[in-house]
Design an enzyme around this catalytic site. Structure first.
Site, PDB file in Angstrom:
ATOM      1  CG  ASP A  52     -22.090  28.368  38.115  1.00 13.95           C
ATOM      2  OD1 ASP A  52     -21.389  28.895  38.996  1.00 13.95           O
ATOM      3  OD2 ASP A  52     -23.053  27.614  38.379  1.00 13.95           O
ATOM      4  CB  ILE A  53     -23.221  23.162  37.133  1.00 18.84           C
ATOM      5  CG1 ILE A  53     -23.778  21.881  36.555  1.00 18.84           C
ATOM      6  CG2 ILE A  53     -23.667  23.388  38.573  1.00 18.84           C
ATOM      7  CD1 ILE A  53     -23.209  20.624  37.202  1.00 18.84           C
ATOM      8  CG  ASN A  73     -19.931  34.481  46.494  1.00 20.01           C
ATOM      9  OD1 ASN A  73     -20.239  35.661  46.638  1.00 20.01           O
ATOM     10  ND2 ASN A  73     -20.550  33.698  45.625  1.00 20.01           N
ATOM     11  N   GLY A 126     -22.336  33.131  50.930  1.00 19.72           N
ATOM     12  CA  GLY A 126     -22.897  32.004  50.183  1.00 19.72           C
ATOM     13  C   GLY A 126     -21.840  31.185  49.464  1.00 19.72           C
ATOM     14  CG  HIS A 157     -15.297  29.705  42.686  1.00 19.76           C
ATOM     15  ND1 HIS A 157     -15.068  28.978  43.830  1.00 19.76           N
ATOM     16  CD2 HIS A 157     -16.538  30.245  42.817  1.00 19.76           C
ATOM     17  CE1 HIS A 157     -16.118  29.067  44.618  1.00 19.76           C
ATOM     18  NE2 HIS A 157     -17.031  29.848  44.041  1.00 19.76           N
ATOM     19  CG  LEU A 158     -13.144  36.299  38.952  1.00 24.05           C
ATOM     20  CD1 LEU A 158     -13.611  37.220  40.084  1.00 24.05           C
ATOM     21  CD2 LEU A 158     -11.905  36.888  38.264  1.00 24.05           C
ATOM     22  CG  HIS A 159     -19.117  33.563  40.753  1.00 25.74           C
ATOM     23  ND1 HIS A 159     -20.073  32.591  40.558  1.00 25.74           N
ATOM     24  CD2 HIS A 159     -18.614  33.336  41.994  1.00 25.74           C
ATOM     25  CE1 HIS A 159     -20.153  31.815  41.637  1.00 25.74           C
ATOM     26  NE2 HIS A 159     -19.284  32.251  42.522  1.00 25.74           N
TER      27      HIS A 159
HETATM   28  P1  5GP Z   1     -19.818  29.873  45.347  1.00 29.79           P
HETATM   29  O1  5GP Z   1     -21.185  29.962  45.937  1.00 29.79           O
HETATM   30  O2  5GP Z   1     -18.947  28.899  46.104  1.00 29.79           O
HETATM   31  O3  5GP Z   1     -19.176  31.205  45.129  1.00 29.79           O
HETATM   32  O4  5GP Z   1     -20.036  29.307  43.896  1.00 29.79           O
HETATM   33  C1  5GP Z   1     -19.902  27.990  43.522  1.00 29.79           C
HETATM   34  C2  5GP Z   1     -20.446  27.882  42.120  1.00 29.79           C
HETATM   35  O5  5GP Z   1     -20.024  26.647  41.580  1.00 29.79           O
HETATM   36  C3  5GP Z   1     -21.987  27.890  42.079  1.00 29.79           C
HETATM   37  O6  5GP Z   1     -22.400  28.961  41.239  1.00 29.79           O
HETATM   38  C4  5GP Z   1     -22.330  26.523  41.505  1.00 29.79           C
HETATM   39  O7  5GP Z   1     -23.437  26.560  40.636  1.00 29.79           O
HETATM   40  C5  5GP Z   1     -21.059  26.101  40.802  1.00 29.79           C
HETATM   41  N1  5GP Z   1     -20.818  24.669  40.788  1.00 29.79           N
HETATM   42  C6  5GP Z   1     -20.897  23.824  41.852  1.00 29.79           C
HETATM   43  N2  5GP Z   1     -20.557  22.578  41.490  1.00 29.79           N
HETATM   44  C7  5GP Z   1     -20.252  22.637  40.161  1.00 29.79           C
HETATM   45  C8  5GP Z   1     -19.822  21.653  39.214  1.00 29.79           C
HETATM   46  O8  5GP Z   1     -19.653  20.468  39.514  1.00 29.79           O
HETATM   47  N3  5GP Z   1     -19.610  22.086  37.936  1.00 29.79           N
HETATM   48  C9  5GP Z   1     -19.787  23.390  37.565  1.00 29.79           C
HETATM   49  N4  5GP Z   1     -19.544  23.699  36.278  1.00 29.79           N
HETATM   50  N5  5GP Z   1     -20.178  24.341  38.444  1.00 29.79           N
HETATM   51  C10 5GP Z   1     -20.417  23.968  39.711  1.00 29.79           C
END
Ligand code: 5GP
Ligand code: ZN
Length: 122
Positions: free
Chosen positions: A38-39, A95, A101, A108-110
């Protein structure tokens, strides 16, 4: 699929990471899934496991996605093992929608770990 849906898939950042069009710190690459850091990490380990194919979020998962979803879970375990957090534990999060959020509309699975976490989540 209508024109707007086709356009949003074309613009999808996680589709671009899956195709190699956009860079990412990839930690695992399998048949149906890839995993990358994650970025904006929320813990020492914060990896996202995504399907190569575009599925918007967990509420869109259908029986036909079974193989992909199983591979997401087995990839998450492999990531936990390679990150050294399998024994201590980690959190898996999907999420879905605004209240959770959810920002990126590609499933995507964190995989989050490497520190103790509180419950309930904020
Ligand atoms: P969500 O809130 O949709 O469950 O999580 C999206 C996740 O994607 C966030 O934790 C965010 O930091 C990550 N993310 C968003 N854009 C990018 C990207 O361009 N590259 C990477 N590696 N992670 C990203
Ligand atoms: Zn996508």
């Amino acid at each position: 699929m209508n024109e707007q849906q086709a356009q949003s898939i074309q613009d999808c950042i996680f589709c671009k990471i899956a195709s190699g069009e956009m860079p990412a710190d990839i930690v695992s690459s399998n048949t149906h899934t890839i995993a990358f850091r994650d970025i904006n990490p929320q813990a020492p380990t914060h990896v996202l496991v995504i399907p190569r194919t575009h599925i918007e979020h967990a509420a869109d998962v259908e029986p036909g996605h079974a193989e992909i979803i199983i591979e997401m879970l087995t990839t998450a375990r492999e990531v936990a093992a390679s990150e050294g957090i399998l024994a201590k534990g980690y959190r898996l999060v999907f999420n879905v929608g605004d209240d959770a959020g959810n920002l990126v509309p590609h499933l995507h699975l964190h995989v989050i770990g490497g520190r103790t976490m509180s419950w309930p989540p904020g």
